[in-house]
Design an enzyme around this catalytic site. Structure first.
Site, PDB file in Angstrom:
ATOM      1  CG  HIS A  68     -26.735 -14.412   5.301  1.00 55.84           C
ATOM      2  ND1 HIS A  68     -28.011 -14.755   5.696  1.00 55.84           N
ATOM      3  CD2 HIS A  68     -25.894 -15.121   6.095  1.00 55.84           C
ATOM      4  CE1 HIS A  68     -27.950 -15.618   6.685  1.00 55.84           C
ATOM      5  NE2 HIS A  68     -26.690 -15.875   6.939  1.00 55.84           N
TER       6      HIS A  68
ATOM      7  CG  ASP B 151     -21.213 -12.141  11.170  1.00 54.31           C
ATOM      8  OD1 ASP B 151     -21.862 -12.884  10.409  1.00 54.31           O
ATOM      9  OD2 ASP B 151     -21.379 -12.120  12.414  1.00 54.31           O
TER      10      ASP B 151
ATOM     11  N   GLY C 203     -27.593 -24.390  10.002  1.00 56.28           N
ATOM     12  CA  GLY C 203     -27.227 -23.325  10.933  1.00 56.28           C
ATOM     13  C   GLY C 203     -27.696 -21.943  10.523  1.00 56.28           C
TER      14      GLY C 203
ATOM     15  CG  ASN D 125     -24.655 -21.580   7.273  1.00 58.27           C
ATOM     16  OD1 ASN D 125     -23.912 -22.466   6.873  1.00 58.27           O
ATOM     17  ND2 ASN D 125     -24.259 -20.647   8.123  1.00 58.27           N
TER      18      ASN D 125
END
Ligand code: 5GP
Ligand code: ZN
Length: 113
Positions: A99, A29, A92, A86
């Site tokens: 993912h 990330d 969010g 999410n």
């Protein structure tokens, strides 16, 4: 192609890839929330968890097996880790290509914020 994760799959934008095969991609990330913060995605564009259907069963199993392998290879399998998806705005979700966040390397709070 406007989807940022499809652009990462197509190597149009760089990412620190930790695993790749014909069905999935895993990469760090860009804004890590833990010492390890890996995103695991299907190469097929699926917007949210709600867009999965029966034909995606195999890819979902494959994603979890991939997470299992990454946890062992990167060395956080023993202490443990968290997997989060999410779904839509209130949870969010900001990137609308489904993912799986894999977070590890620190103690996680519960309940999540
Ligand atoms: P979400 O908020 O949708 O659950 O998670 C999206 C994640 O994608 C965020 O943690 C964000 O930091 C990450 N992200 C967004 N754009 C990029 C990018 O271009 N590269 C990488 N490696 N991660 C990204
Ligand atoms: Zn996409």
């Amino acid at each position: 192609m406007s989807c940022v994760f499809c652009r990462i799959i197509n190597k149009e934008i760089p990412a620190k890839i930790v695993y790749e095969d014909e069905k999935v991609l895993a990469f760090h990330d860009i804004n890590p929330q833990a010492p390890f913060h890996i995103l695991v995605i299907p190469k097929k564009h699926i917007s949210t968890l709600l867009d999965l259907d029966e034909s995606d069963k195999e890819i979902l199993g494959h994603i979890y097996i991939t997470i299992n392998k990454i946890a062992k290879e990167l060395g956080f399998a023993e202490k443990g880790f968290r997997v989060v998806t999410n779904c839509k705005e209130e949870a969010g979700q900001t990137v609308f290509h489904v993912h799986f966040h894999v977070l590890a390397g620190r103690v996680m709070d519960w309940p999540p914020g």
